[in-house]
Design a protein around this motif. Sequence first.
Motif, PDB file in Angstrom:
ATOM      1  N   LYS A 126       0.839  -1.205   0.000  1.00  0.00           N
ATOM      2  CA  LYS A 126       0.000   0.000   0.000  1.00  0.00           C
ATOM      3  C   LYS A 126       0.868   1.247   0.000  1.00  0.00           C
ATOM      4  O   LYS A 126       0.589   2.207  -0.710  1.00  0.00           O
ATOM      5  CB  LYS A 126      -0.906   0.010   1.236  1.00  0.00           C
ATOM      6  N   ALA A 127       1.928   1.227   0.821  1.00  0.00           N
ATOM      7  CA  ALA A 127       2.790   2.409   0.913  1.00  0.00           C
ATOM      8  C   ALA A 127       3.608   2.589  -0.365  1.00  0.00           C
ATOM      9  O   ALA A 127       3.739   3.697  -0.862  1.00  0.00           O
ATOM     10  CB  ALA A 127       3.708   2.281   2.119  1.00  0.00           C
ATOM     11  N   ALA A 184       1.908   3.721  -3.849  1.00  0.00           N
ATOM     12  CA  ALA A 184       1.455   5.125  -3.909  1.00  0.00           C
ATOM     13  C   ALA A 184       0.042   5.203  -4.470  1.00  0.00           C
ATOM     14  O   ALA A 184      -0.858   4.611  -3.901  1.00  0.00           O
ATOM     15  CB  ALA A 184       2.450   5.938  -4.719  1.00  0.00           C
ATOM     16  N   ASP A 185      -0.132   5.889  -5.611  1.00  0.00           N
ATOM     17  CA  ASP A 185      -1.498   6.011  -6.127  1.00  0.00           C
ATOM     18  C   ASP A 185      -1.813   4.932  -7.164  1.00  0.00           C
ATOM     19  O   ASP A 185      -2.732   5.071  -7.950  1.00  0.00           O
ATOM     20  CB  ASP A 185      -1.714   7.418  -6.714  1.00  0.00           C
ATOM     21  N   HIS A 186      -1.034   3.849  -7.162  1.00  0.00           N
ATOM     22  CA  HIS A 186      -1.274   2.772  -8.133  1.00  0.00           C
ATOM     23  C   HIS A 186      -1.812   1.511  -7.458  1.00  0.00           C
ATOM     24  O   HIS A 186      -1.609   0.409  -7.954  1.00  0.00           O
ATOM     25  CB  HIS A 186       0.019   2.436  -8.887  1.00  0.00           C
ATOM     26  N   ARG A 187      -2.460   1.671  -6.316  1.00  0.00           N
ATOM     27  CA  ARG A 187      -2.937   0.513  -5.553  1.00  0.00           C
ATOM     28  C   ARG A 187      -3.855  -0.390  -6.371  1.00  0.00           C
ATOM     29  O   ARG A 187      -3.714  -1.601  -6.357  1.00  0.00           O
ATOM     30  CB  ARG A 187      -3.748   0.989  -4.352  1.00  0.00           C
ATOM     31  N   GLU A 188      -4.787   0.223  -7.082  1.00  0.00           N
ATOM     32  CA  GLU A 188      -5.759  -0.572  -7.854  1.00  0.00           C
ATOM     33  C   GLU A 188      -5.035  -1.348  -8.951  1.00  0.00           C
ATOM     34  O   GLU A 188      -5.380  -2.491  -9.243  1.00  0.00           O
ATOM     35  CB  GLU A 188      -6.836   0.325  -8.477  1.00  0.00           C
ATOM     36  N   THR A 189      -4.020  -0.709  -9.535  1.00  0.00           N
ATOM     37  CA  THR A 189      -3.271  -1.384 -10.609  1.00  0.00           C
ATOM     38  C   THR A 189      -2.484  -2.550 -10.032  1.00  0.00           C
ATOM     39  O   THR A 189      -2.487  -3.644 -10.607  1.00  0.00           O
ATOM     40  CB  THR A 189      -2.298  -0.388 -11.281  1.00  0.00           C
ATOM     41  N   SER A 238      -3.487   4.677 -14.340  1.00  0.00           N
ATOM     42  CA  SER A 238      -2.171   4.396 -13.774  1.00  0.00           C
ATOM     43  C   SER A 238      -1.057   4.851 -14.715  1.00  0.00           C
ATOM     44  O   SER A 238      -0.079   5.460 -14.282  1.00  0.00           O
ATOM     45  CB  SER A 238      -2.046   2.894 -13.548  1.00  0.00           C
ATOM     46  N   SER A 294      -0.892   8.582 -14.816  1.00  0.00           N
ATOM     47  CA  SER A 294      -0.300   9.096 -13.573  1.00  0.00           C
ATOM     48  C   SER A 294       1.215   8.875 -13.567  1.00  0.00           C
ATOM     49  O   SER A 294       1.975   9.733 -13.124  1.00  0.00           O
ATOM     50  CB  SER A 294      -0.966   8.392 -12.395  1.00  0.00           C
ATOM     51  N   LEU A 295       1.642   7.715 -14.065  1.00  0.00           N
ATOM     52  CA  LEU A 295       3.067   7.404 -14.101  1.00  0.00           C
ATOM     53  C   LEU A 295       3.819   8.374 -15.012  1.00  0.00           C
ATOM     54  O   LEU A 295       4.901   8.875 -14.665  1.00  0.00           O
ATOM     55  CB  LEU A 295       3.257   5.968 -14.589  1.00  0.00           C
ATOM     56  N   ASP A 301      -5.467  14.336 -10.566  1.00  0.00           N
ATOM     57  CA  ASP A 301      -4.090  13.849 -10.742  1.00  0.00           C
ATOM     58  C   ASP A 301      -3.175  14.993 -11.180  1.00  0.00           C
ATOM     59  O   ASP A 301      -2.056  15.131 -10.698  1.00  0.00           O
ATOM     60  CB  ASP A 301      -4.057  12.740 -11.795  1.00  0.00           C
ATOM     61  N   LYS A 309      -2.332  17.249  -8.349  1.00  0.00           N
ATOM     62  CA  LYS A 309      -1.359  16.602  -7.461  1.00  0.00           C
ATOM     63  C   LYS A 309       0.067  16.769  -8.005  1.00  0.00           C
ATOM     64  O   LYS A 309       0.997  17.092  -7.258  1.00  0.00           O
ATOM     65  CB  LYS A 309      -1.719  15.109  -7.370  1.00  0.00           C
ATOM     66  N   TYR A 310       0.210  16.568  -9.307  1.00  0.00           N
ATOM     67  CA  TYR A 310       1.565  16.639  -9.880  1.00  0.00           C
ATOM     68  C   TYR A 310       2.067  18.075  -9.994  1.00  0.00           C
ATOM     69  O   TYR A 310       3.274  18.309  -9.920  1.00  0.00           O
ATOM     70  CB  TYR A 310       1.626  15.874 -11.212  1.00  0.00           C
ATOM     71  N   PHE A 343       6.704  12.534  -2.811  1.00  0.00           N
ATOM     72  CA  PHE A 343       5.630  11.818  -3.510  1.00  0.00           C
ATOM     73  C   PHE A 343       5.195  10.584  -2.704  1.00  0.00           C
ATOM     74  O   PHE A 343       4.006  10.369  -2.473  1.00  0.00           O
ATOM     75  CB  PHE A 343       6.113  11.398  -4.909  1.00  0.00           C
ATOM     76  N   LEU A 344       6.176   9.803  -2.246  1.00  0.00           N
ATOM     77  CA  LEU A 344       5.849   8.586  -1.487  1.00  0.00           C
ATOM     78  C   LEU A 344       5.216   8.942  -0.136  1.00  0.00           C
ATOM     79  O   LEU A 344       4.195   8.361   0.256  1.00  0.00           O
ATOM     80  CB  LEU A 344       7.108   7.730  -1.274  1.00  0.00           C
ATOM     81  N   ASN A 399       1.651  10.242  -0.440  1.00  0.00           N
ATOM     82  CA  ASN A 399       0.658   9.201  -0.718  1.00  0.00           C
ATOM     83  C   ASN A 399       0.400   8.322   0.498  1.00  0.00           C
ATOM     84  O   ASN A 399      -0.655   7.693   0.598  1.00  0.00           O
ATOM     85  CB  ASN A 399       1.103   8.331  -1.895  1.00  0.00           C
ATOM     86  N   ALA A 400       1.402   8.236   1.400  1.00  0.00           N
ATOM     87  CA  ALA A 400       1.244   7.346   2.561  1.00  0.00           C
ATOM     88  C   ALA A 400       0.789   8.090   3.809  1.00  0.00           C
ATOM     89  O   ALA A 400       0.428   7.455   4.798  1.00  0.00           O
ATOM     90  CB  ALA A 400       2.564   6.631   2.827  1.00  0.00           C
ATOM     91  N   GLN A 425      -2.649   7.173   5.279  1.00  0.00           N
ATOM     92  CA  GLN A 425      -2.639   5.799   5.817  1.00  0.00           C
ATOM     93  C   GLN A 425      -1.914   5.758   7.168  1.00  0.00           C
ATOM     94  O   GLN A 425      -2.396   5.132   8.117  1.00  0.00           O
ATOM     95  CB  GLN A 425      -1.934   4.894   4.816  1.00  0.00           C
ATOM     96  N   ASN A 450      -6.893  11.426  -4.851  1.00  0.00           N
ATOM     97  CA  ASN A 450      -7.078  10.112  -5.458  1.00  0.00           C
ATOM     98  C   ASN A 450      -8.573   9.804  -5.612  1.00  0.00           C
ATOM     99  O   ASN A 450      -9.236   9.429  -4.652  1.00  0.00           O
ATOM    100  CB  ASN A 450      -6.396   9.052  -4.580  1.00  0.00           C
ATOM    101  N   ARG A 467      -9.621   7.594  -7.885  1.00  0.00           N
ATOM    102  CA  ARG A 467      -9.597   6.403  -8.750  1.00  0.00           C
ATOM    103  C   ARG A 467     -10.837   5.535  -8.599  1.00  0.00           C
ATOM    104  O   ARG A 467     -11.465   5.146  -9.592  1.00  0.00           O
ATOM    105  CB  ARG A 467      -8.392   5.532  -8.410  1.00  0.00           C
TER     106      ARG A 467
END
Lengths: 287, 263
Positions: free
Chosen positions: A49-50, A53-58, B52, B55-56, B144, B147-148, B176-177, B180-181, B184, B219, B221
């Motif tokens: 999950k960590a 990042a924002d690609h969890r569903e993928t 995805s 976003s990448l 998205d 965010k970027y 970025f990491l 996103n975390a 959580q 997010n 999604r």
Amino acid sequence: MPKTVRKLFLVLPMLLAGYLVVVFALADYMRSKPFVEKLGYIPSVNTMKAMSADHRETVGALLMLKVLMYYGGLVDKASNELDMPVDYPAMSRTIDASLKLDPYNMDGYYFAQAVLTWNVGQVALANTFLERGMQYRDWDWQLPYFVGFNNAYFLKDYGRAAKYYRRAAELSGNNMFINLAGRYMQRSGSTEMAIVYLGNMARNSRDQAVKKSLLIRQAAFIRVFALEKARDAFVKQRGKLPGSLEDLVRAGLLRGIPRDPYGGKFILQSDGSISSTSGFSFSGVKK
Amino acid sequence: MLNTVAVNLRAIFRDRVFHGIVVVALLFLLIPSVSSLSMRQVTELSITLALSLLSLILLLLSISLGATSLWKDIERRYTYSVLSLPLSRSAYLVGKFVAVALFLLLATLVLGAVACCMIWLASGIYPADRPIVWMNLVLCIAADLLKYVMLVAYAFLFSTVSTSFFLPIFGTISVFLAGNASQQAYDYVHSPLATTLSPVVKQAASVLYYLLPNFSAFNLRINAIYGIPLSMKAVVLPLMYFCIYTTLLVILATVIFTRREMK
């Protein structure tokens, strides 16, 4: 032309020819190489999950595709009667991780229901996945339908089954589920219930490996159902259970004993139920 | 400042960044066939993969353009000649930032259109359980982008204090990491599972949560993939958060850059 360039022109065709020989030999070897698709180790869900990042569903969807590839390889091997230990715990773990990353992913629930219940007997685990999924996919009638079926067919908990069938009826607006509940909520109807259910599952599956696995099971159950009908007719005529399935043939109720698609042999148990030496799985025959 | 924006935008195109995007965008063509591997959710998988991939690409663009743009100019001593013109340092920095943000917008528009086409094609293979909510999809792509752009602001902030590209690049990746975390981690720290954690750690986690960018807010999604209704709050609050947070970052970057000693 400089000397080095001339040398290069001499070497180049040799290298090219060598490459052609090697590349075709390599491709040939790769085609015949035993294909082993392993599920292997996956990191913990929290780590994924960590890190995703924002690609969890993928990541969830990719894990699910990995399980499908693995299972597809196994079904092919089972048909070719190759011995292959199945890593069901890894399959369950990967599905669990995939559904925790994307609890809306229907493929995970569908696979758990189609494979984990029948092949591994992990009905409780499949129900846990499905009940968790109902909190997210709160519009989807299929999840309560699956849990209802599992409770009725595997767990014989008809009270819970009726509750989930009612939920499926509410969500789909289709009273068929309530009728289903009434019609099949008894042991004698369970084979017929399984045949209808497997047919529905197979029709809705796009994955060929899963579809094939469901259709083979349905074919086996159709044959069991024919044997059950002949057995019931025998009991009606003679007032007692037949001693064996051959008695049904001798009584003219069957033309012959059908073949188990899993390669086993159908047998009549002392309580009158029909089973197979294969245990309704390809691996059950060889052992 | 408009001139600075135009010059920097032209420089990005001159660097053939857009050509690179077009090449990577070819991967979008594979989405319908990869999605057809799904058992029950071909359309949903196509949306997942398209979002995805988009976003990448935006992440790579944000890091490469945001973290190297200013550093490259300083390294080539290009900044010194530009700043000798009647142009303030703040206008120079904001101009560069706006140029990168505009380029991201352009890339999002082009790639978003391609993604929508691929999703439409995939939905023809196996229709979704629930109809595609195109508005959710558009809002998800827009979120998205915001965010970027925010990430680019961080990259610029790191560039203003750094003399090499290490801090801008690795700092931006870390933000970025962490961004996103952060939600959580915050949820975990304040859940019954974290009873063993000391109050100091919990306080520190809370402070970090409010300081770090919360990218989870952008997010959308699940709403785009499964057509789940979006509340007004889910759109408006992240938008306001973006405006205020990004402005603060750009102001901070400008202040640091204005005071930076250039030799």
